[in-house]
Design a protein around this motif. Structure first.
Motif, PDB file in Angstrom:
ATOM      1  N   PRO A 189     -17.871  33.301  10.905  1.00 34.46           N
ATOM      2  CA  PRO A 189     -19.488  33.582  10.539  1.00 34.46           C
ATOM      3  C   PRO A 189     -20.097  34.674  10.568  1.00 34.46           C
ATOM      4  O   PRO A 189     -19.419  35.367  11.402  1.00 34.46           O
ATOM      5  N   ALA A 190     -20.471  35.347   9.826  1.00 33.76           N
ATOM      6  CA  ALA A 190     -21.420  36.634  10.024  1.00 33.76           C
ATOM      7  C   ALA A 190     -22.694  35.985  10.193  1.00 33.76           C
ATOM      8  O   ALA A 190     -23.851  36.527   9.026  1.00 33.76           O
ATOM      9  N   THR A 191     -23.360  36.102  11.636  1.00 27.68           N
ATOM     10  CA  THR A 191     -25.115  35.871  11.732  1.00 27.68           C
ATOM     11  C   THR A 191     -25.666  37.242  11.985  1.00 27.68           C
ATOM     12  O   THR A 191     -26.051  36.266  13.442  1.00 27.68           O
ATOM     13  N   PRO A 192     -25.322  38.424  11.611  1.00 30.78           N
ATOM     14  CA  PRO A 192     -26.297  38.999  12.754  1.00 30.78           C
ATOM     15  C   PRO A 192     -27.909  39.184  12.372  1.00 30.78           C
ATOM     16  O   PRO A 192     -28.185  38.771  11.628  1.00 30.78           O
ATOM     17  N   PRO A 193     -28.569  39.695  14.071  1.00 33.44           N
ATOM     18  CA  PRO A 193     -30.034  39.471  14.246  1.00 33.44           C
ATOM     19  C   PRO A 193     -30.350  40.863  12.683  1.00 33.44           C
ATOM     20  O   PRO A 193     -29.428  41.672  12.531  1.00 33.44           O
ATOM     21  N   PRO A 194     -31.840  40.613  12.025  1.00 30.86           N
ATOM     22  CA  PRO A 194     -32.505  40.253  12.491  1.00 30.86           C
ATOM     23  C   PRO A 194     -33.158  39.044  11.445  1.00 30.86           C
ATOM     24  O   PRO A 194     -33.573  38.255  11.705  1.00 30.86           O
ATOM     25  N   ASP A 195     -31.830  39.014  10.423  1.00 27.96           N
ATOM     26  CA  ASP A 195     -32.879  38.495   8.889  1.00 27.96           C
ATOM     27  C   ASP A 195     -31.655  36.736   8.852  1.00 27.96           C
ATOM     28  O   ASP A 195     -32.103  36.423   8.417  1.00 27.96           O
ATOM     29  N   PHE A 196     -30.870  36.174  10.066  1.00 30.19           N
ATOM     30  CA  PHE A 196     -29.151  35.636   9.609  1.00 30.19           C
ATOM     31  C   PHE A 196     -30.913  33.933   9.209  1.00 30.19           C
ATOM     32  O   PHE A 196     -31.269  33.924  10.405  1.00 30.19           O
ATOM     33  N   ASN A 197     -29.924  33.510   8.466  1.00 25.56           N
ATOM     34  CA  ASN A 197     -31.288  32.474   8.124  1.00 25.56           C
ATOM     35  C   ASN A 197     -29.809  31.963   7.618  1.00 25.56           C
ATOM     36  O   ASN A 197     -29.428  31.479   6.254  1.00 25.56           O
ATOM     37  N   LEU A 198     -30.033  29.499   8.647  1.00 21.50           N
ATOM     38  CA  LEU A 198     -29.211  29.155   8.087  1.00 21.50           C
ATOM     39  C   LEU A 198     -29.101  28.556   6.733  1.00 21.50           C
ATOM     40  O   LEU A 198     -28.466  28.023   5.575  1.00 21.50           O
ATOM     41  N   GLU A 199     -30.560  27.992   6.584  1.00 21.43           N
ATOM     42  CA  GLU A 199     -30.816  27.439   4.828  1.00 21.43           C
ATOM     43  C   GLU A 199     -30.817  28.600   3.563  1.00 21.43           C
ATOM     44  O   GLU A 199     -29.955  27.742   3.122  1.00 21.43           O
TER      45      GLU A 199
END
Ligand code: ZN
Length: 311
Positions: A189-199
């Motif tokens: 997965p690519a979950t960088p700051p600042p926006d990553f949002n799981l839902e």
């Protein structure tokens, strides 16, 4: 530039001088569209590759960026300069960053540090009247009877979009599904700051599945082996990574990003143990454990704040 679908070619941008880590895609037609500008450091490679297959300065009409991170949109301004008839299409929320990249480049320099100049480069501003802010569902004609559709897909970034080629059902997903380098062969997965949002990410993956795409194509890198299976796996992985972080932060609420990255390293050691260190380091360059840790940790903090504030 190999064909990955009839009339869609994949172009290796040779990010950081390496092959198979970052791609752009040419959708051929009377008004050809390039999906992903690539990093500024790759602009020359992209322009030369297009010219080599006969796309001259007057020919390219569209540059569509899936989001404004520098490895996807950094070369947008340089491509507009090289192709004077082209316009750049970007999610309406991200459009202002292409016109004035100052804040974007500032925040990228905090995330990338010295890699900003050695690997990615920065961003030349795009003329406001050549930036097309894309609403969800917008369609762009690349030729007679040939359209592509913009699919808003927030989660990796709030201004992320995917591009559906309507005649073939090929879905170009940017970073919304994650990163799968062929040499590594493992989806991350690519979950960088600042926006990553799981839902939001999960919702976007659901939208992708509902489109029943013939192919799912990652910017990093290329078509995945089994589209539906990969879309489901991507969702499972996101939940798994967020759960690992949540558990750690319950025990150690003050864990730093580095500590959380180490927790990921230990938690997923078995997954990556067969991978050659050189391939793993390419993976880290694109989509590091620290970047994922920082994004997930920020997401969980914001979520907790919202929850506390809501009482
Ligand atoms: Zn990105």
């Amino acid at each position: 530039m190999e064909y990955i679908a009839p009339h869609i070619r994949q172009l290796d941008t040779l990010l950081a001088g390496k092959s198979h880590i970052s791609a752009s895609f040419l959708i051929e037609g009377d008004e050809p569209a390039l999906v992903e500008a690539g990093a500024q450091s790759s602009a020359r490679t992209v322009i030369d590759a297009l010219q080599a297959i006969g796309i001259g300065p007057e020919d390219l009409r569209w540059v569509i960026v899936t989001h404004v991170h520098l490895d996807h949109a950094g070369a947008a301004g340089d491509l507009l300069a090289a192709f004077p008839k082209a316009k750049v299409v970007v999610h309406e929320v991200g459009a202002r960053h292409l016109v004035d990249p100052t804040r974007l480049v500032d925040s990228a320099s905090r995330v990338y540090g010295p890699l900003l100049d050695t690997v990615y480069g920065r961003m030349t501003p795009s003329d406001r009247d050549r930036v097309v802010p894309a609403a969800d569902g917008m369609e762009i004609a690349v030729g007679p009877g040939h359209k592509v559709r913009i699919i808003h897909s927030p989660g990796h970034a709030k201004h992320h979009l995917a591009v559906l080629d309507l005649p073939t059902g090929t879905l170009l997903v940017g970073d919304a599904v994650g990163v799968l380098i062929p040499e590594v062969g493992i989806l991350r997965p690519a979950t960088p700051p600042p926006d990553f949002n799981l839902e939001q990410s999960i919702r976007s993956l659901g939208i992708f599945r509902s489109l029943n795409p013939t192919d799912v194509v990652l910017t990093h890198y290329g078509p995945v082996p089994d589209p539906m299976e990969t879309l489901l796996a991507a969702e499972g992985l996101l939940v798994q990574w967020v759960d690992v972080a949540k558990m750690e932060l319950q025990q150690n609420p003050d864990a730093t990003v580095q500590e959380l990255a180490h927790v990921f390293e230990v938690a997923f050691r078995d997954v990556y143990k067969e991978i050659a260190p050189e391939d793993l380091s390419m993976f880290e360059l694109l989509n590091g454990l620290e970047s994922n840790a920082a994004g997930i940790s920020r997401y969980l903090t914001l979520q907790q704040d919202a929850h506390v504030g809501g009482r």
